[in-house]
Design a protein around this motif. Structure first.
Motif, PDB file in Angstrom:
ATOM      1  N   PHE A 327       0.834  -1.198   0.000  1.00 22.78           N
ATOM      2  CA  PHE A 327       0.000   0.000   0.000  1.00 22.78           C
ATOM      3  C   PHE A 327       0.879   1.261   0.000  1.00 22.78           C
ATOM      4  CE2 PHE A 327      -1.679   3.242   2.990  1.00 22.78           C
ATOM      5  CZ  PHE A 327      -2.672   3.771   2.184  1.00 22.78           C
ATOM      6  N   GLU A 328       1.884   1.299   0.853  1.00 25.39           N
ATOM      7  CA  GLU A 328       2.748   2.479   0.932  1.00 25.39           C
ATOM      8  C   GLU A 328       3.456   2.722  -0.403  1.00 25.39           C
ATOM      9  OE1 GLU A 328       6.400   4.382   3.587  1.00 25.39           O
ATOM     10  OE2 GLU A 328       5.752   2.310   3.960  1.00 25.39           O
ATOM     11  N   THR A 329       3.967   1.659  -1.013  1.00 23.65           N
ATOM     12  CA  THR A 329       4.649   1.805  -2.310  1.00 23.65           C
ATOM     13  C   THR A 329       3.717   2.370  -3.361  1.00 23.65           C
ATOM     14  OG1 THR A 329       6.149  -0.027  -1.805  1.00 23.65           O
ATOM     15  CG2 THR A 329       5.858   0.552  -4.124  1.00 23.65           C
ATOM     16  N   ARG A 330       2.491   1.846  -3.405  1.00 21.79           N
ATOM     17  CA  ARG A 330       1.523   2.323  -4.407  1.00 21.79           C
ATOM     18  C   ARG A 330       1.193   3.804  -4.207  1.00 21.79           C
ATOM     19  NH1 ARG A 330      -1.009   4.046  -8.380  1.00 21.79           N
ATOM     20  NH2 ARG A 330      -3.096   3.287  -8.953  1.00 21.79           N
ATOM     21  N   ILE A 331       0.977   4.220  -2.970  1.00 21.04           N
ATOM     22  CA  ILE A 331       0.621   5.613  -2.706  1.00 21.04           C
ATOM     23  C   ILE A 331       1.799   6.532  -3.002  1.00 21.04           C
ATOM     24  CG2 ILE A 331      -0.085   7.258  -0.932  1.00 21.04           C
ATOM     25  CD1 ILE A 331      -2.293   5.335  -1.896  1.00 21.04           C
ATOM     26  N   ARG A 332       2.989   6.143  -2.603  1.00 20.33           N
ATOM     27  CA  ARG A 332       4.159   6.988  -2.865  1.00 20.33           C
ATOM     28  C   ARG A 332       4.433   7.120  -4.361  1.00 20.33           C
ATOM     29  NH1 ARG A 332       7.334   8.486   1.374  1.00 20.33           N
ATOM     30  NH2 ARG A 332       7.053   7.434   3.395  1.00 20.33           N
ATOM     31  N   ASP A 333       4.126   6.069  -5.120  1.00 19.71           N
ATOM     32  CA  ASP A 333       4.376   6.093  -6.571  1.00 19.71           C
ATOM     33  C   ASP A 333       3.286   6.833  -7.337  1.00 19.71           C
ATOM     34  OD1 ASP A 333       6.661   4.654  -6.179  1.00 19.71           O
ATOM     35  OD2 ASP A 333       5.820   2.720  -6.803  1.00 19.71           O
ATOM     36  N   THR A 334       2.190   7.157  -6.681  1.00 16.34           N
ATOM     37  CA  THR A 334       1.088   7.858  -7.341  1.00 16.34           C
ATOM     38  C   THR A 334       1.378   9.354  -7.362  1.00 16.34           C
ATOM     39  OG1 THR A 334      -0.485   6.176  -6.581  1.00 16.34           O
ATOM     40  CG2 THR A 334      -1.387   8.286  -7.295  1.00 16.34           C
ATOM     41  N   SER A 335       1.275   9.953  -8.533  1.00 16.63           N
ATOM     42  CA  SER A 335       1.623  11.373  -8.666  1.00 16.63           C
ATOM     43  C   SER A 335       0.477  12.270  -8.223  1.00 16.63           C
ATOM     44  CB  SER A 335       1.984  11.695 -10.114  1.00 16.63           C
ATOM     45  OG  SER A 335       0.830  11.658 -10.935  1.00 16.63           O
ATOM     46  N   TRP A 336       0.835  13.464  -7.758  1.00 10.44           N
ATOM     47  CA  TRP A 336      -0.187  14.451  -7.405  1.00 10.44           C
ATOM     48  C   TRP A 336      -0.976  14.891  -8.630  1.00 10.44           C
ATOM     49  CZ3 TRP A 336      -2.597  15.447  -3.190  1.00 10.44           C
ATOM     50  CH2 TRP A 336      -1.993  15.248  -1.955  1.00 10.44           C
ATOM     51  N   ASP A 337      -0.330  14.915  -9.778  1.00 14.19           N
ATOM     52  CA  ASP A 337      -1.052  15.283 -11.002  1.00 14.19           C
ATOM     53  C   ASP A 337      -2.206  14.321 -11.259  1.00 14.19           C
ATOM     54  OD1 ASP A 337       0.554  17.448 -11.461  1.00 14.19           O
ATOM     55  OD2 ASP A 337       1.792  16.470 -12.995  1.00 14.19           O
ATOM     56  N   GLU A 338      -1.937  13.030 -11.079  1.00 16.91           N
ATOM     57  CA  GLU A 338      -2.978  12.029 -11.303  1.00 16.91           C
ATOM     58  C   GLU A 338      -4.067  12.135 -10.239  1.00 16.91           C
ATOM     59  OE1 GLU A 338      -4.488   8.573 -13.489  1.00 16.91           O
ATOM     60  OE2 GLU A 338      -3.288  10.363 -13.874  1.00 16.91           O
ATOM     61  N   ILE A 339      -3.680  12.360  -9.017  1.00 14.39           N
ATOM     62  CA  ILE A 339      -4.656  12.506  -7.932  1.00 14.39           C
ATOM     63  C   ILE A 339      -5.573  13.687  -8.203  1.00 14.39           C
ATOM     64  CG2 ILE A 339      -4.899  13.159  -5.496  1.00 14.39           C
ATOM     65  CD1 ILE A 339      -2.349  11.436  -4.983  1.00 14.39           C
ATOM     66  N   GLU A 340      -5.012  14.817  -8.591  1.00  8.15           N
ATOM     67  CA  GLU A 340      -5.820  16.007  -8.860  1.00  8.15           C
ATOM     68  C   GLU A 340      -6.708  15.809 -10.084  1.00  8.15           C
ATOM     69  OE1 GLU A 340      -3.626  19.909  -7.156  1.00  8.15           O
ATOM     70  OE2 GLU A 340      -2.665  19.023  -8.922  1.00  8.15           O
ATOM     71  N   ARG A 341      -6.188  15.133 -11.117  1.00 11.24           N
ATOM     72  CA  ARG A 341      -6.965  14.919 -12.343  1.00 11.24           C
ATOM     73  C   ARG A 341      -8.192  14.061 -12.065  1.00 11.24           C
ATOM     74  NH1 ARG A 341      -7.773  11.170 -16.340  1.00 11.24           N
ATOM     75  NH2 ARG A 341      -6.433   9.632 -15.312  1.00 11.24           N
ATOM     76  N   VAL A 342      -8.024  12.995 -11.321  1.00 14.22           N
ATOM     77  CA  VAL A 342      -9.125  12.062 -11.101  1.00 14.22           C
ATOM     78  C   VAL A 342     -10.111  12.600 -10.065  1.00 14.22           C
ATOM     79  CG1 VAL A 342      -9.742   9.735 -10.326  1.00 14.22           C
ATOM     80  CG2 VAL A 342      -7.723  10.081 -11.780  1.00 14.22           C
ATOM     81  N   SER A 343      -9.623  13.205  -9.006  1.00 14.86           N
ATOM     82  CA  SER A 343     -10.516  13.685  -7.943  1.00 14.86           C
ATOM     83  C   SER A 343     -11.126  15.040  -8.257  1.00 14.86           C
ATOM     84  CB  SER A 343      -9.759  13.776  -6.622  1.00 14.86           C
ATOM     85  OG  SER A 343      -8.801  14.819  -6.649  1.00 14.86           O
ATOM     86  N   MET A 344     -10.455  15.828  -9.150  1.00  9.52           N
ATOM     87  CA  MET A 344     -10.830  17.215  -9.425  1.00  9.52           C
ATOM     88  C   MET A 344     -10.771  18.071  -8.158  1.00  9.52           C
ATOM     89  SD  MET A 344     -13.841  16.968 -12.324  1.00  9.52           S
ATOM     90  CE  MET A 344     -13.963  18.747 -12.428  1.00  9.52           C
ATOM     91  N   LEU A 345      -9.861  17.709  -7.247  1.00 12.94           N
ATOM     92  CA  LEU A 345      -9.610  18.495  -6.041  1.00 12.94           C
ATOM     93  C   LEU A 345      -8.167  18.980  -6.040  1.00 12.94           C
ATOM     94  CD1 LEU A 345     -11.377  16.255  -3.348  1.00 12.94           C
ATOM     95  CD2 LEU A 345     -12.291  18.282  -4.506  1.00 12.94           C
ATOM     96  N   ARG A 346      -7.920  20.092  -5.371  1.00 16.23           N
ATOM     97  CA  ARG A 346      -6.585  20.665  -5.331  1.00 16.23           C
ATOM     98  C   ARG A 346      -5.718  19.957  -4.296  1.00 16.23           C
ATOM     99  NH1 ARG A 346      -7.666  26.986  -4.557  1.00 16.23           N
ATOM    100  NH2 ARG A 346      -8.059  26.139  -2.471  1.00 16.23           N
ATOM    101  N   ARG A 347      -4.463  19.820  -4.631  1.00 21.50           N
ATOM    102  CA  ARG A 347      -3.506  19.216  -3.701  1.00 21.50           C
ATOM    103  C   ARG A 347      -3.535  19.930  -2.358  1.00 21.50           C
ATOM    104  NH1 ARG A 347       3.036  18.444  -4.769  1.00 21.50           N
ATOM    105  NH2 ARG A 347       3.586  17.922  -2.597  1.00 21.50           N
ATOM    106  N   ALA A 348      -3.572  21.259  -2.377  1.00 18.77           N
ATOM    107  CA  ALA A 348      -3.537  22.023  -1.126  1.00 18.77           C
ATOM    108  C   ALA A 348      -4.717  21.688  -0.227  1.00 18.77           C
ATOM    109  CB  ALA A 348      -3.512  23.526  -1.433  1.00 18.77           C
TER     110      ALA A 348
END
Length: 769
Positions: A327-348
């Motif tokens: 789980f930790e490896t997967r989360i660390r390897d996930t980019s903020w760009d991808e997180i923001e694109r899919v969730s449509m929420l800001r990193r901040a």
């Protein structure tokens, strides 16, 4: 706290200016009172509602406190009781005036508004009318018909209102008859919880009890509209906020109940006080984007662990969990760009939520159907469990995971055997007690039953309450298939659309409501149900029955079983129905750990707790530990919509409970009148070349070669994320394919179906294909 602009209500779209609760709830109740004209005992009934020794509400499954408020009911709970106790009647005279073909064109609201069913009825194809029959004839004819059919091709469906006593008899009848086809309303809402939570915690239900809300420091809300679905919960949220608990909400729709609340139980707040702000932070996540949003919160926690240390509960993780490294490896390897694109929420914004979480000692995760009703809904739940496990927030006071159920006993029915999976039921014990040979093949859940209806495999359908035909997906296809069934039996209190979709042999069997006195040979009876927090409550109705012809649900089940099954001295149906204490003794025998001293504890104030191993940190999973899950994808839809596609989220209004439509006001969203609306934000309307008030057709964008359309929908601006539309359930259900369902549980994707908007005027006015 000053919030970023994106976290505040848009003022240029419909919205409710006032807080939830307050005088708006009072007016909502008064409107239904005037409409339904209940008998003079309705006030007494409401004053007993959800109190020890009283009757338990037939609306939501939220907990009943040991020390109740003076008015322990909410707006929707009051509406449900008033709806049940209407003075309107739907008896033989009504059915003589109206053919079934005529009634099929009536709206959901108008069908139920006809009033309480009063007599057992049988459909007569020659006249196209329901005709009255005696109970003896009904039981004899239905039993005789069932004897000629294949049990394995028969379905016994259960809605979420039936008591534990009724549910136990129903599943016993089904299994004695010879099948495990026991779908229920849970299959359409929280079955993802039953399967997903069990996979990662070993328990199929939430771990919290009511006391936990007095001790939590943070509550994380995802995909649940408590202001409409379970308003009494707002009391606990208000108290939590007032003592300093932080509440963070992630939901595509800005729901007023999670923004502000005025407590109708508090005279000073009702008259002079200011509303209580419920959510500190409210983030409108993209539908299907919860996995990504939760991944972002987890990602920042790992960053905080590096800089500050002590963020992750390493001792808990080592002793109680499995799968953390992957789980930790997967989360660390996930980019903020991808997180923001899919969730449509800001990193901040997600980092801010993570900061609050990191500073909170005790955290509760709340969720509803916004997480469960997706094709990867189970992964939504697994990700929320991941977040809680990182800081040991399961299995201690003031912390845990808490799904909020809908119908008043939908969780309890699964507890006492309403399941298509024999592995979840004490089949050996049932066989021993009743000298039965029960099949071990897995039965049909709701989605499979609907498929069997479509392909002609199903021969008979018996419904213990509910409005199955209206609640399921793919209605434009399934509606036509009911005519092919050999037998269709509906146990009900009011007329609904399912009763108009008749089969070759169709029956309406009217039953008591929970607020009415249930008198059997031993005297007045009590029934029981389980709330969302796994507490069991007794319920006693006091109102006179709406008709002398009505029978209780247990009595109807017993009557059907006696007429259908071969003689078996151990199946003592008449004995059990004569005194429901005998049924509770049987439940205790089958589930002794959970129902010890059932009858003695029936009216325990606040209910008695049936226990939960995961709350005690006993993990009944394959690994023997709580399971971290490395997400294979970040979107519960599979992929976010692209091109012309948009994501459909089906909604319930403030004037509605499931398929029951009390009226046409969605007050808490600022919407009134027609339910034939498609909601989207103003920028999306412009981007698609549309205009407000335009009539359009919605078309399902699942590429299976089947055309699914709903026409005549009026474009309405509303505060929603991009590429997202909202439309009302159950009207929009025809757009949801049976194939679009959670990969583990089979729960339909009512909160995440891809659709397109067609603007051809002829198509927009044409109606369903």
């Amino acid at each position: 706290m000053t919030q970023p602009k994106e976290n505040r209500q848009r003022q240029d779209t419909p919205h409710y200016e006032r807080a939830s609760g307050s005088w708006g709830s009072v007016r909502g109740i008064a409107k239904v009172l005037l409409d339904q004209k209940p008998g003079p005992g309705v006030v007494q009934t409401l004053m007993r509602q959800n109190k020890p020794g009283g009757h338990m509400c037939t609306s939501c499954a939220w907990a009943k406190p040991a020390k109740p408020h003076l008015f322990e009911f909410c707006e929707n709970g009051a509406k449900a009781t008033i709806w049940d106790l209407t003075t309107d009647r739907c008896g033989p005279e009504f059915f003589a005036r109206h053919s079934v073909s005529e009634l099929r064109d009536w709206s959901d609201h108008d069908l139920e508004k006809t009033g309480r069913l009063t007599h057992p009825m049988r459909y007569d194809a020659a006249t196209d009318h329901y005709l009255p029959v005696s109970w003896e004839d009904a039981f004899r004819e239905i039993g005789s018909r069932l004897r000629t059919l294949e049990p394995a091709r028969t379905v016994f469906y259960t809605s979420g209102k039936a008591s534990l006593e009724t549910a136990f008899l129903w599943q016993l009848f089904a299994r004695a008859y010879g099948h495990n086809n026991l779908p229920d309303s849970s299959n359409m809402c929280h079955e993802t919880t039953s399967v997903g939570l069990k996979k990662v915690t070993g328990s199929s239900v939430g771990t919290c009890v009511l006391e936990d809300f007095d001790h939590c420091d943070m509550i994380l809300f995802l995909g649940q509209n408590t202001g409409t679905s379970s308003p009494r919960f707002l009391h606990e949220l208000q108290k939590a906020v007032q003592r300093g608990c932080r509440i963070v909400t992630l939901n595509p729709v800005r729901e007023r109940g999670l923004v502000e609340f005025v407590n109708p139980q508090n005279p000073s707040q009702m008259t002079l006080g200011s509303p209580t702000r419920i959510s500190d932070i409210y983030l409108q996540v993209r539908p299907g984007g919860d996995i990504a949003a939760l991944a972002g919160i987890c990602k920042h926690l790992f960053a905080l662990e590096e800089t500050r240390g002590g963020i992750i509960d390493r001792a808990f993780v080592a002793e109680h969990t499995s799968g953390f490294d992957a789980f930790e490896t997967r989360i660390r390897d996930t980019s903020w760009d991808e997180i923001e694109r899919v969730s449509m929420l800001r990193r901040a914004d997600l980092e801010q939520v993570a900061e609050i979480y990191a500073r909170s000692e005790r955290v509760i995760g709340i969720y509803g159907m916004g997480l469960t009703q997706h094709v990867h809904g189970w992964l939504n739940i697994a990700m929320l469990v991941n977040l809680l496990l990182m800081r040991g927030n399961i299995g201690r006071k003031g912390a845990g995971i808490s799904p909020v159920r809908g119908h008043s006993n939908v969780q309890g029915q699964r507890t006492v055997g309403i399941s298509e999976k024999p592995s979840l039921v004490p089949i050996d014990k049932l066989e021993e007690l009743f000298n039965l040979n029960i099949p071990r093949d897995e039965g049909w859940n709701t989605a499979v039953a609907a498929e069997k209806l479509l392909d002609g495999t199903m021969q008979a359908f018996l419904s213990l309450g509910g409005n199955f035909a209206r609640a399921i997906p793919d209605q434009s296809r399934t509606d036509k298939a009911w005519a092919g069934l050999e037998l269709n039996v509906q146990i009900a209190t009011k007329l609904n659309r399912s009763h108009t979709l008749v089969s070759r042999d169709s029956w309406l069997l009217p039953c008591l409501v929970r607020a009415e006195e249930d008198r059997q040979s031993s005297g007045p009876q009590a029934v029981s149900m389980e709330d969302s927090l796994s507490h069991i409550h007794g319920s006693v109705g006091k109102r006179p029955p709406a008709s002398g012809w009505l029978r209780s649900e247990p009595a109807i089940v017993a009557g059907l079983a006696r007429a259908t099954l071969d003689e078996n001295p151990r199946l003592r149906w008449e004995h059990w129905v004569g005194d429901y204490r005998h049924i509770r003794d049987l439940i205790e025998t089958c589930w002794p750990d959970q129902f010890a001293a059932f009858n003695a504890r029936l009216f325990t104030p606040g209910g008695f707790y049936r226990g939960n191993a995961a709350r005690e940190r006993e993990w009944k999973t394959e690994s023997g530990k709580a399971q971290f899950t490395a997400p294979k994808q970040l979107c519960a839809l599979g992929e976010p919509p692209a091109g012309e596609d948009m994501t459909l989220v089906t909604l319930r209004s403030n004037d509605q409970f499931n398929t029951t439509i009390y009226g046409f006001s969605d007050r808490l969203r600022g919407l009134e009148g027609s339910r034939d609306v498609v909601l989207m934000n103003p920028e999306e309307i412009a981007r698609r070349g549309l205009h407000e008030g335009q009539r359009v057709t919605l078309e399902c964008a699942v590429g299976d070669g089947i055309r699914r359309r709903v026409s005549g929908m009026r474009v309405t601006a509303y505060d929603l994320p991009d590429a997202c539309i909202g439309a009302y359930y159950p009207e929009a259900n025809a757009l949801v394919p049976l194939s679009a369902r959670d990969e583990l549980s089979g729960t339909p994707a009512y909160k995440g179906t891809p659709v397109r908007i067609l603007t051809d005027p002829a198509a927009a006015e044409a109606g369903l294909p």
